[in-house]
Design a protein around this motif. Structure first.
Motif, PDB file in Angstrom:
ATOM      1  N   GLY A  51      36.581  55.149  40.036  1.00 48.67           N
ATOM      2  CA  GLY A  51      36.747  55.820  41.312  1.00 48.67           C
ATOM      3  C   GLY A  51      36.093  57.163  41.511  1.00 48.67           C
ATOM      4  N   LEU A  52      34.860  57.332  41.021  1.00 51.26           N
ATOM      5  CA  LEU A  52      34.187  58.620  41.182  1.00 51.26           C
ATOM      6  C   LEU A  52      32.685  58.422  41.311  1.00 51.26           C
ATOM      7  N   LYS A  58      30.969  65.494  29.895  1.00 44.96           N
ATOM      8  CA  LYS A  58      32.251  65.714  29.232  1.00 44.96           C
ATOM      9  C   LYS A  58      32.623  67.196  29.290  1.00 44.96           C
ATOM     10  N   LEU A  64      39.904  69.678  29.601  1.00 45.49           N
ATOM     11  CA  LEU A  64      40.243  68.261  29.625  1.00 45.49           C
ATOM     12  C   LEU A  64      41.281  68.035  30.713  1.00 45.49           C
ATOM     13  N   ASP A  65      41.083  66.980  31.486  1.00 50.42           N
ATOM     14  CA  ASP A  65      42.033  66.673  32.548  1.00 50.42           C
ATOM     15  C   ASP A  65      42.334  65.175  32.492  1.00 50.42           C
ATOM     16  N   ASP A  67      43.656  63.285  34.458  1.00 51.79           N
ATOM     17  CA  ASP A  67      43.449  62.598  35.730  1.00 51.79           C
ATOM     18  C   ASP A  67      41.962  62.438  36.068  1.00 51.79           C
ATOM     19  N   LEU A  68      41.089  62.913  35.193  1.00 49.65           N
ATOM     20  CA  LEU A  68      39.653  62.865  35.486  1.00 49.65           C
ATOM     21  C   LEU A  68      38.934  62.229  34.295  1.00 49.65           C
ATOM     22  N   ILE A  69      38.806  60.902  34.364  1.00 50.43           N
ATOM     23  CA  ILE A  69      38.237  60.156  33.249  1.00 50.43           C
ATOM     24  C   ILE A  69      37.189  59.167  33.761  1.00 50.43           C
ATOM     25  N   ASN A  70      36.406  58.639  32.825  1.00 52.96           N
ATOM     26  CA  ASN A  70      35.424  57.621  33.194  1.00 52.96           C
ATOM     27  C   ASN A  70      35.944  56.230  32.844  1.00 52.96           C
ATOM     28  N   PRO A  75      37.325  61.766  28.930  1.00 52.64           N
ATOM     29  CA  PRO A  75      37.348  62.841  29.925  1.00 52.64           C
ATOM     30  C   PRO A  75      35.945  63.150  30.440  1.00 52.64           C
ATOM     31  N   GLU A  78      33.662  66.508  37.464  1.00 52.80           N
ATOM     32  CA  GLU A  78      33.131  66.152  38.779  1.00 52.80           C
ATOM     33  C   GLU A  78      32.092  67.198  39.156  1.00 52.80           C
ATOM     34  N   PHE A  84      35.862  60.987  45.315  1.00 50.65           N
ATOM     35  CA  PHE A  84      36.824  60.073  44.696  1.00 50.65           C
ATOM     36  C   PHE A  84      37.157  58.963  45.679  1.00 50.65           C
ATOM     37  N   PHE A  85      37.491  57.777  45.157  1.00 55.14           N
ATOM     38  CA  PHE A  85      37.848  56.642  46.015  1.00 55.14           C
ATOM     39  C   PHE A  85      38.676  55.672  45.201  1.00 55.14           C
TER      40      PHE A  85
ATOM     41  N   ALA B  30      45.519  57.378  33.365  1.00 55.63           N
ATOM     42  CA  ALA B  30      45.306  58.150  34.597  1.00 55.63           C
ATOM     43  C   ALA B  30      45.984  57.422  35.753  1.00 55.63           C
ATOM     44  N   ARG B 171      45.356  62.526  42.931  1.00 58.50           N
ATOM     45  CA  ARG B 171      44.591  63.551  42.232  1.00 58.50           C
ATOM     46  C   ARG B 171      43.469  62.889  41.432  1.00 58.50           C
ATOM     47  N   THR B 173      40.623  60.886  39.550  1.00 53.59           N
ATOM     48  CA  THR B 173      40.532  59.444  39.282  1.00 53.59           C
ATOM     49  C   THR B 173      41.899  58.802  39.030  1.00 53.59           C
ATOM     50  N   ARG B 175      43.761  58.222  41.380  1.00 49.33           N
ATOM     51  CA  ARG B 175      43.970  57.430  42.597  1.00 49.33           C
ATOM     52  C   ARG B 175      43.853  55.934  42.295  1.00 49.33           C
TER      53      ARG B 175
END
Lengths: 215, 249
Positions: A51-52, A58, A64-65, A67-70, A75, A78, A84-85, B30, B171, B173, B175
């Motif tokens: 979704g990105l 990296k 590191l987050d 909620d933000l991964i591939n 990690p 953006e 995001f989608f 996530a 928030r 990815t 989502r």
């Protein structure tokens, strides 16, 4: 004598074929290396199917987050201009033909462009497919990044895949450690051979008739 | 006055019966609604069918739910991961049924259910084992497989912020499957980090409109988001699973 290029050299070679403005998905595993060799001064937008668009490198340990991964669940960051989608939109981008290039790994590629990269069909193995089938049929150009030979010395380029298919007639080009092959209506054609490789030597290694003449 | 908020995760999942089909959001960790899953484990419903992209990581969240033995079947795209040992054991022991679905078909089947689509022709999977036995059709020279919608009794989703009408923003990815799953379940339960007053969410930015949401529970800022001990199925050595499910033998 045969020569082979390294994984990094192969990633650099693939990166050089991706034009500015492309929307690109790099499959998990070795294809993610391609990102390291995309020139900084070109705007090439990376898509990750979770979704990105506009995926960056990296992060350092402090940023590191979870909620933000591939797609490999590593990690990432953006970049400015990122979007995001949700998953249905993300796979619609593939299936709908909006993605310019994807780079995938392979167990086998057939001379008609069939791809096998998700299962060996071995009894007892736990099957897992993820987004491989969607990517294989979705992008305008499907590039495979792989060693030419398995550890046992068998060619991954084959007349017909013996492993379960990921997609039919979907691969457009295969980048291997020995040479780059285009998939054409007449089968594989050698686009570029690395080192001392010749068409004849590649034919010997693959057991296939290969089109193409190298200058 | 419409108020979809519930006081805690336990009351949010209290009516999920044995035998229910439950969608659980998240891609890896996530967006995984860990507090709702923990509440479902405590609630103890059995014989569940779970729909998720994966089949659990490590020993927490979805993996912990599987470990209770309360899940009869899982519908997912990528069960086998470096840390999916709970699922791996159950599967090898024949204690869990697996329906493997390509990831985009999983998302689109869920979307179709939420959008009232009876079935759809999809190019993904044509000529592969995952399309065997399915109806196909050639449209404008291209072959497609007929895929059916995937709906659920409940959806458990993790959002970032919501209001009492059930409007949700996510928030990054995290989502992933949230918006489509919210639309495809008879009852959608959303956990959020923060509940905000009605009107505080920019209507232009609402991702899941409240019409798709039945219950909202605020769980506070997820501690694992910050404590660094757990980074969501992430392999910091940068050695993720290959995109193929197995090594060449």
């Amino acid at each position: 004598m045969t020569t082979r290029i390294t994984r990094d050299e192969l990633a650099r070679r693939i990166a050089a074929d991706i034009p500015e403005g492309s929307y690109v998905n790099l499959g998990i595993g070795a294809p993610t290396l391609v990102a390291d060799f995309l020139p900084d001064d070109l705007e090439i937008i990376l898509h990750t199917e979770n979704g990105l668009l506009g995926m960056g490198p990296k992060p350092d340990q402090a940023n590191l987050d979870p909620d933000l991964i591939n797609a490999g669940k590593e990690p990432v960051t953006e970049l400015p201009g990122a979007a995001f989608f949700h998953h249905a939109d993300s796979f619609g981008m593939m299936r709908g033909g909006h993605l310019d290039v994807c780079v995938l790994g392979a167990f086998q590629v057939s001379q008609t462009g069939d791809l096998a990269n998700w299962s060996t069909g071995r009894p007892g193995a736990i099957p897992a497919v993820g987004g491989a089938m969607d990517l294989a049929i979705g992008a305008k150009d499907v590039y495979v990044m792989t060693d030419l030979l398995t550890k046992q010395g068998d060619s991954k380029l084959v007349e017909a895949c013996t492993y379960p298919l990921t997609g039919v007639g979907c691969v457009t080009r295969v980048y291997t450690d020995h040479a780059v092959f285009d998939v054409t209506p007449d089968g594989f054609r050698v686009r570029e051979a690395f080192g001392d490789n010749t068409v004849e030597e590649l034919e010997r290694l693959t057991g296939l008739h290969l089109g193409g003449s190298l200058a | 006055m419409i108020d979809k908020t519930v006081p805690d995760a336990a009351s949010a999942v209290a009516d999920i019966p044995d035998g229910a089909t439950v969608m659980i959001g998240g891609f890896g960790r996530a967006g995984q609604p860990v507090e709702l899953i923990d509440a479902l484990i405590a609630h103890g419903a059995r014989d569940l069918t779970i729909i998720n992209n994966n089949a659990g990581n490590g020993d927490t969240g979805l993996a912990a739910l599987l470990a209770t033995g309360g899940v009869r079947k899982i519908v997912c795209s990528f069960p086998r991961q470096s840390d999916s040992w709970v699922f791996d054991r159950l599967y090898r022991e024949g204690r869990i049924e697996l329906e493997l679905v390509p990831q985009g078909n999983l998302a689109e089947r869920i979307r179709a259910a939420g959008a009232g689509i009876g079935a759809f022709f999809c190019p993904t999977g044509v000529g592969t084992p995952l399309a065997e036995g399915k109806e196909t059709r050639t449209i404008d020279g291209r072959q497609y497989v007929l895929e059916f919608p995937l709906q659920a009794d409940y959806a458990l989703i993790s959002g970032h912020r919501a209001d009492r009408w059930g409007n949700v923003v996510y928030r990054k990815t995290a989502r992933n499957f949230g918006p489509v799953m919210a639309s495809a379940a008879r009852s959608t339960i959303v956990q959020v980090d923060q509940l905000v007053p009605l009107g505080a969410l920019d209507p232009e930015s609402v991702i899941t409109p409240g019409i798709f949401v039945d219950r909202v529970v605020a769980v506070g800022e997820r501690p694992w988001l910050r404590d660094g001990a757990f980074v969501g199925g992430v392999d910091l050595e940068g050695r993720p699973d290959a995109d193929a499910g197995e090594e060449i033998p």
